[in-house]
Design an enzyme around this catalytic site. Sequence first.
Site, PDB file in Angstrom:
ATOM      1  N   GLU A 123      28.757 -32.705 115.709  1.00 19.40           N
ATOM      2  CA  GLU A 123      30.013 -33.360 115.361  1.00 19.40           C
ATOM      3  C   GLU A 123      29.754 -34.305 114.194  1.00 19.40           C
ATOM      4  OE1 GLU A 123      31.898 -35.348 118.596  1.00 19.40           O
ATOM      5  OE2 GLU A 123      31.641 -33.654 119.950  1.00 19.40           O
ATOM      6  N   ASP A 180      36.530 -45.696 119.350  1.00 16.39           N
ATOM      7  CA  ASP A 180      35.091 -45.872 119.206  1.00 16.39           C
ATOM      8  C   ASP A 180      34.652 -47.291 119.520  1.00 16.39           C
ATOM      9  OD1 ASP A 180      34.446 -43.215 118.348  1.00 16.39           O
ATOM     10  OD2 ASP A 180      35.455 -43.676 116.468  1.00 16.39           O
TER      11      ASP A 180
END
Length: 258
Positions: free
Chosen positions: A47, A58
Amino acid sequence: MNKINQLFANRGERKLLSLYFCAGCPTLDNTGEVIKTMQQRGIDMIEVGIPFSDPMADGPVIQDAATKALRNGMSLEKLFGQLEAIKNEVTIPLVLMGYLNPILHFGIEAFCQRCVQCGVSGTIIPDLPFKDYMEQVKPVADRYDLRIIMLITPETSEERIRFIDEHTDGFIYMVSSAAITGAQKSFNESKLDYFRRINSMNLRNPRMIGFGISNKQTLESSQQNAAGAIIGSKFVTLLNESKNADEALDKLFQALAE
């Protein structure tokens, strides 16, 4: 066949390992080197993070990496150029992970077209509403044989999960918790119950578990309950510290054995 589908079709009983890193961090020009090193070291899928100024899903590690990447001058156009330069050397699936705003700015059609030109097999857009996916993104992505990977969490309803399973292809990204990304020492019983619950649903798509995997316990828990594991924050930290993908992978493999 799309490389993501090929990977899962050919894995047999083997458990997969996918790693995330943020393009442009620690340096602007290390994207190709990091990808090729991961492939050489046996990583199954990668990724590649598209840095964004407001990465809401995140934790601090990946937020910091995105900030550094943007300061280094990384952009979506630069990233596509870097990926195109190595596309003939990469045989494993590459998945771009990024937020909707930069992709909309680039243009959905142009984004999908460039992904295919650069050897990208799929993309994860955490803040893409499912309605917009169905109406605006999926028809374009399907034309380019690009997989749009959707996320589920412990809070996602069974009805929603089955709807996602029916209308997506490639794999389902099982987020280990509803919290932000970040390494964890262990998965508690409620997380394990969630893994077992999804297992019992007998979904059509394979699943990969991500968020919080950083050691032997969390890796094994993930691999026992899905097709494999996705590691992000732990690898991003090690890569940032060592500035060298080989060294970072050495330390990661050591941590996953402990």
